[in-house]
Scaffold this motif. Structure first.
Motif, PDB file in Angstrom:
ATOM      1  N   ARG A 113       0.835  -1.207   0.000  1.00 52.98           N
ATOM      2  CA  ARG A 113       0.000   0.000   0.000  1.00 52.98           C
ATOM      3  C   ARG A 113       0.869   1.256   0.000  1.00 52.98           C
ATOM      4  N   ASN A 114       0.280   2.330  -0.510  1.00 50.73           N
ATOM      5  CA  ASN A 114       0.971   3.615  -0.427  1.00 50.73           C
ATOM      6  C   ASN A 114       0.631   4.290   0.908  1.00 50.73           C
ATOM      7  N   ARG A 115       1.070   5.527   1.079  1.00 50.86           N
ATOM      8  CA  ARG A 115       0.894   6.180   2.376  1.00 50.86           C
ATOM      9  C   ARG A 115      -0.563   6.503   2.698  1.00 50.86           C
ATOM     10  N   THR A 116      -1.400   6.548   1.681  1.00 51.10           N
ATOM     11  CA  THR A 116      -2.821   6.814   1.925  1.00 51.10           C
ATOM     12  C   THR A 116      -3.627   5.531   2.088  1.00 51.10           C
ATOM     13  N   GLY A 117      -2.978   4.368   1.984  1.00 50.01           N
ATOM     14  CA  GLY A 117      -3.661   3.099   2.200  1.00 50.01           C
ATOM     15  C   GLY A 117      -4.152   2.423   0.948  1.00 50.01           C
ATOM     16  N   ASP A 118      -3.905   2.987  -0.229  1.00 49.55           N
ATOM     17  CA  ASP A 118      -4.348   2.360  -1.473  1.00 49.55           C
ATOM     18  C   ASP A 118      -3.381   1.252  -1.879  1.00 49.55           C
ATOM     19  N   VAL A 119      -3.935   0.169  -2.442  1.00 47.34           N
ATOM     20  CA  VAL A 119      -3.111  -0.953  -2.891  1.00 47.34           C
ATOM     21  C   VAL A 119      -2.427  -0.583  -4.197  1.00 47.34           C
ATOM     22  N   ILE A 120      -1.092  -0.695  -4.210  1.00 45.68           N
ATOM     23  CA  ILE A 120      -0.333  -0.364  -5.428  1.00 45.68           C
ATOM     24  C   ILE A 120       0.495  -1.555  -5.903  1.00 45.68           C
ATOM     25  N   GLY A 121       0.381  -2.676  -5.223  1.00 46.92           N
ATOM     26  CA  GLY A 121       1.119  -3.864  -5.647  1.00 46.92           C
ATOM     27  C   GLY A 121       0.561  -5.116  -4.991  1.00 46.92           C
ATOM     28  N   LEU A 122       0.646  -6.245  -5.704  1.00 42.62           N
ATOM     29  CA  LEU A 122       0.173  -7.524  -5.180  1.00 42.62           C
ATOM     30  C   LEU A 122       1.245  -8.591  -5.410  1.00 42.62           C
ATOM     31  N   THR A 123       1.440  -9.429  -4.404  1.00 41.16           N
ATOM     32  CA  THR A 123       2.276 -10.615  -4.542  1.00 41.16           C
ATOM     33  C   THR A 123       1.371 -11.829  -4.404  1.00 41.16           C
ATOM     34  N   CYS A 124       1.180 -12.552  -5.475  1.00 41.07           N
ATOM     35  CA  CYS A 124       0.275 -13.704  -5.504  1.00 41.07           C
ATOM     36  C   CYS A 124       1.124 -14.974  -5.403  1.00 41.07           C
ATOM     37  N   ARG A 125       1.199 -15.511  -4.211  1.00 40.08           N
ATOM     38  CA  ARG A 125       2.066 -16.658  -3.960  1.00 40.08           C
ATOM     39  C   ARG A 125       1.280 -17.961  -4.063  1.00 40.08           C
ATOM     40  N   VAL A 126       1.845 -18.906  -4.792  1.00 41.07           N
ATOM     41  CA  VAL A 126       1.179 -20.188  -4.995  1.00 41.07           C
ATOM     42  C   VAL A 126       1.349 -21.040  -3.738  1.00 41.07           C
ATOM     43  N   GLY A 127       0.226 -21.536  -3.206  1.00 39.84           N
ATOM     44  CA  GLY A 127       0.270 -22.433  -2.064  1.00 39.84           C
ATOM     45  C   GLY A 127       0.058 -23.867  -2.502  1.00 39.84           C
ATOM     46  N   ARG A 128       0.948 -24.752  -2.089  1.00 42.35           N
ATOM     47  CA  ARG A 128       0.854 -26.148  -2.489  1.00 42.35           C
ATOM     48  C   ARG A 128       0.832 -27.045  -1.263  1.00 42.35           C
ATOM     49  N   ALA A 129      -0.046 -28.023  -1.270  1.00 45.25           N
ATOM     50  CA  ALA A 129      -0.050 -29.058  -0.237  1.00 45.25           C
ATOM     51  C   ALA A 129       0.761 -30.225  -0.761  1.00 45.25           C
ATOM     52  N   ILE A 130       1.917 -30.471  -0.132  1.00 42.48           N
ATOM     53  CA  ILE A 130       2.807 -31.543  -0.577  1.00 42.48           C
ATOM     54  C   ILE A 130       2.796 -32.628   0.487  1.00 42.48           C
ATOM     55  N   PHE A 131       2.174 -33.734   0.182  1.00 47.64           N
ATOM     56  CA  PHE A 131       2.059 -34.833   1.126  1.00 47.64           C
ATOM     57  C   PHE A 131       3.349 -35.660   1.094  1.00 47.64           C
ATOM     58  N   GLY A 132       3.899 -35.968   2.252  1.00 51.14           N
ATOM     59  CA  GLY A 132       5.110 -36.765   2.340  1.00 51.14           C
ATOM     60  C   GLY A 132       6.366 -35.952   2.567  1.00 51.14           C
ATOM     61  N   THR A 133       6.214 -34.631   2.795  1.00 53.30           N
ATOM     62  CA  THR A 133       7.395 -33.781   2.938  1.00 53.30           C
ATOM     63  C   THR A 133       8.150 -34.034   4.228  1.00 53.30           C
ATOM     64  N   ILE A 134       7.503 -34.579   5.252  1.00 49.99           N
ATOM     65  CA  ILE A 134       8.169 -34.718   6.544  1.00 49.99           C
ATOM     66  C   ILE A 134       8.741 -36.115   6.746  1.00 49.99           C
ATOM     67  N   GLY A 135       8.921 -36.872   5.667  1.00 43.97           N
ATOM     68  CA  GLY A 135       9.499 -38.202   5.812  1.00 43.97           C
ATOM     69  C   GLY A 135      10.854 -38.182   6.482  1.00 43.97           C
ATOM     70  N   MET A 136      11.609 -37.088   6.317  1.00 47.17           N
ATOM     71  CA  MET A 136      12.945 -37.013   6.902  1.00 47.17           C
ATOM     72  C   MET A 136      12.912 -36.926   8.420  1.00 47.17           C
ATOM     73  N   ILE A 137      11.810 -36.403   8.993  1.00 47.57           N
ATOM     74  CA  ILE A 137      11.764 -36.246  10.452  1.00 47.57           C
ATOM     75  C   ILE A 137      10.530 -36.922  11.042  1.00 47.57           C
ATOM     76  N   ARG A 138       9.968 -37.878  10.343  1.00 53.39           N
ATOM     77  CA  ARG A 138       8.769 -38.553  10.839  1.00 53.39           C
ATOM     78  C   ARG A 138       9.033 -39.184  12.209  1.00 53.39           C
ATOM     79  N   ASP A 139      10.208 -39.746  12.416  1.00 52.77           N
ATOM     80  CA  ASP A 139      10.517 -40.376  13.700  1.00 52.77           C
ATOM     81  C   ASP A 139      10.514 -39.364  14.834  1.00 52.77           C
ATOM     82  N   LEU A 140      10.919 -38.105  14.546  1.00 51.21           N
ATOM     83  CA  LEU A 140      10.919 -37.071  15.573  1.00 51.21           C
ATOM     84  C   LEU A 140       9.506 -36.624  15.897  1.00 51.21           C
ATOM     85  N   VAL A 141       8.663 -36.539  14.878  1.00 53.10           N
ATOM     86  CA  VAL A 141       7.269 -36.134  15.095  1.00 53.10           C
ATOM     87  C   VAL A 141       6.562 -37.133  16.004  1.00 53.10           C
TER      88      VAL A 141
END
Length: 632
Positions: A113-141
């Protein structure tokens, strides 16, 4: 900080060989639907669409798509106000942290936003659900201990956190509550994303209220596990400690690449136990080999386990956070447990231990904790090349403990060896010294080949084998090792008097230590004393112990010790004293007065003059107090 080469300093041991299979759900089509038509069509036809990280839309600038390691423009036309309004209409409401989302997806839309609160830019980040990512620390969990995930932004902390919540809720049948401050873990909207499984989600009205929602979750919903993303304030850190003390398992993330970052961060240091300054008694300071004021861990860590996510499939695990923090505060390097995934999807666990720089391109760790070497019993401590006096410049010198007060001629800082189990004594080296060691080691393969030590006989002065094992008492450990390394002396320092060949002690302390004198007498160990902890005293004592005469090369090496850790002004002052001695006092026999200097610099000049076996004194009033050097 980078991990050192595996080829030299890793002893690899495969502890688990199960396969990790990742399933990815990204709902990318719903994110593309909110973008203007021209941008949407370009991305739909893009060959790297599945690797898209984020889309950046800034007013008056061309739209940009970012992929891992690269970025490219999506259109020749700049973004207009109408384009931004088109996107804003199709996303949810922006919260207090300027984040919004798309209902029942994991995508995150962040506004500028600018100083008056108007939106002047957007960051559109892709969200992904990745199943199996914690295999490296499953024993700790599955251990039920609290886990803290560390790493730079974008390395996958939130993705791992989401998968941990699902595994705990679905596979381990635990009551899991997620504190979702920006709807990033479970997605936007009132219905959470399926990626979190049976875990429940509590939304946070305003980011600054996250700590209150954390306490509310424990008091109202009887969770067995609390999942928190981005612990960033002192109140949130205190709330996390409160939750942990109630017996609830915590799984959270914090920004910071390594545990060292948290130790230095006063806001978040409580997550690893907090840091406090402690004043030690004289005897305890001698036993530890430290100053009287030291840093220690204040309390048990909130998180039992810490995972440093260096890369997406390369994690460093600290299964005992308390032990790791204690080792780091003592200036030593912990053994690292590194977990990676090979090309076949198998988890490989390796142990990385600190080794001499000659065996590693660059050891793990940086800042005050980087560049370590080990001293082995019966082995050699390699040394770096000595740079000629005339070429010493700022940035070319290492670090030492040279800086002390003007009265340090009588101020002998009492230091001794620390008796630490399971931790080898380590010594910090600069990158310059590491490079010089590598170069020197490639030219010298044995003690007999080292030219500076060519005059030393094979047996020691009393018939013992070299290297000579010396037990130091109340002598600065750092300065001893600096002298031994620089002069290539065949001496190994030991903290076990039973394995020592000689004792080196401070004269004022050995007089009052009848027990040490008795031990040395019973073991028939020679006792050598020095009047002070100054470099000239230490150099002469070690040379006397070896019955060697100082050569021209040793003279140059000894002088180089005075320039370690000196800054530009200190080097100038030392050069002034050296030139006065070598060009006026010694050849002409005339006294010389130097320019006024600070107390710290005058102390360094005093020690340099003592190296030439001359007398000096300070006179005058501050700030014009200066040194006078007298002929022999």
């Amino acid at each position: 900080m980078t991990l050192s080469s595996h080829s030299d300093n890793l002893s690899a041991k495969v502890e688990s060989t199960f396969q990790i299979t990742n399933q990815i759900t990204d709902d990318l089509s719903q994110l593309l639907e909110m973008l203007p038509q021209e941008i949407r069509e370009t991305l739909q036809q893009h060959p790297e669409r599945d690797r898209l990280v984020e889309v950046v839309l800034d007013l008056g600038r061309r739209p940009e798509a970012r992929f891992p390691g690269t970025a490219e423009y999506l259109s020749e036309n700049p973004i207009s106000r109408a384009d931004l309004d088109y996107c804003i209409e199709r996303v949810g409401m922006f919260s207090g942290d300027n984040r919004a989302g798309i209902e029942r997806t994991l995508h995150r839309i962040s506004a500028i936003r600018n100083r008056t609160g108007d939106v002047i830019g957007l960051t559109c980040r892709v969200g992904r659900a990745i199943f199996g990512t914690i295999g490296m620390i499953r024993d700790l969990v599955e251990t039920g201990k609290s886990i803290l995930m560390l790493g730079r932004p974008g390395v996958g902390k939130t993705t791992a956190l989401r998968e941990i919540a699902r595994v705990l809720a679905d596979d381990l049948n635990k009551r899991v509550v997620i504190i979702d401050s920006s709807n990033e873990i479970a997605g936007d909207g009132d219905i959470p994303h399926p990626a979190i499984g049976r875990a429940r989600r509590m939304q946070v009205a305003r980011p600054e209220l996250q700590h209150q929602v954390m306490i509310e979750a424990v008091e109202n919903h009887m969770p067995e596990v609390i999942v928190i993303d981005e612990i960033g304030t002192e109140l949130e850190a205190l709330a996390a400690r409160t939750i942990a003390e109630r017996g609830v398992q915590l799984v959270g993330t914090a920004h910071g690449n390594r545990i060292e970052n948290l130790i230095k961060n006063p806001t978040l240091s409580d997550l690893v136990g907090g840091i406090q300054s402690v004043t030690l008694g004289d005897e305890e300071a001698r036993r530890r080999g430290s100053q009287k004021s030291v840093l220690e861990r204040k309390a048990p860590p909130t998180f039992d386990i810490a995972v440093e996510m260096l890369e997406r499939q390369r994690w460093v695990v600290h299964e005992q956070v308390a032990e790791t923090v204690d080792i780091l505060l003592r200036g030593r390097q912990p053994v690292l447990q590194v977990r990676t995934v090979d090309e076949n999807g198998a988890v490989v666990t390796t142990q990385e231990t600190p080794v001499a720089p000659a065996a590693a391109a660059k050891p793990f760790g940086a800042s005050p904790l980087s560049g370590y070497t080990q001293t082995a019993r019966g082995g050699w401590r390699s040394s770096g090349q000595v740079t000629p006096m005339s070429s010493y410049k700022r940035g070319d010198v290492g670090r030492s403990e040279m800086g002390r007060s003007d009265s340090a001629r009588s101020d002998t800082r009492d230091l001794a060896w620390a008796d630490l189990s399971n931790v080898a004594p380590l010594e910090p080296l600069s990158e310059r010294q590491q490079f010089d060691q590598l170069l020197n080691d490639s030219l010298s393969n044995s003690f007999a080949q080292m030219e500076p030590m060519g005059a030393v006989p094979t047996p020691g002065p009393n018939g013992e084998d070299l290297p000579l094992h010396v037990y130091p008492y109340a002598i600065s450990r750092h300065q001893l090792e600096e002298v031994i390394r620089t002069l290539n002396l065949p001496i190994v320092l030991t903290k076990d008097i039973d394995s020592a060949d000689a004792v080196l002690a401070l004269r004022s302390h050995i007089k009052n230590h009848s027990k040490l004198r008795l031990l040395a007498k019973n073991r028939q160990l020679p006792v050598h004393v020095v009047k002070s902890n100054s470099l000239p005293q230490i150099i002469r004592a070690l040379q006397r112990m070896l019955h060697i005469q100082e050569t021209e090369d040793d003279e140059s090496a000894s002088l180089s010790l005075f320039y370690n850790s000196a800054d530009e002004d200190e080097i100038e002052a030392l050069e002034e004293a050296r030139l006065a001695v070598e060009q006026i006092v010694l050849p002409k026999g005339q006294p010389v007065e130097l320019l006024p200097r600070s107390a710290k610099v005058r102390k360094m000049q005093h020690e340099l003059v003592e190296h030439y076996r001359l007398k000096s004194s300070s006179f005058g009033e501050e700030p014009n107090r200066r040194l006078r050097i007298y002929p022999a």
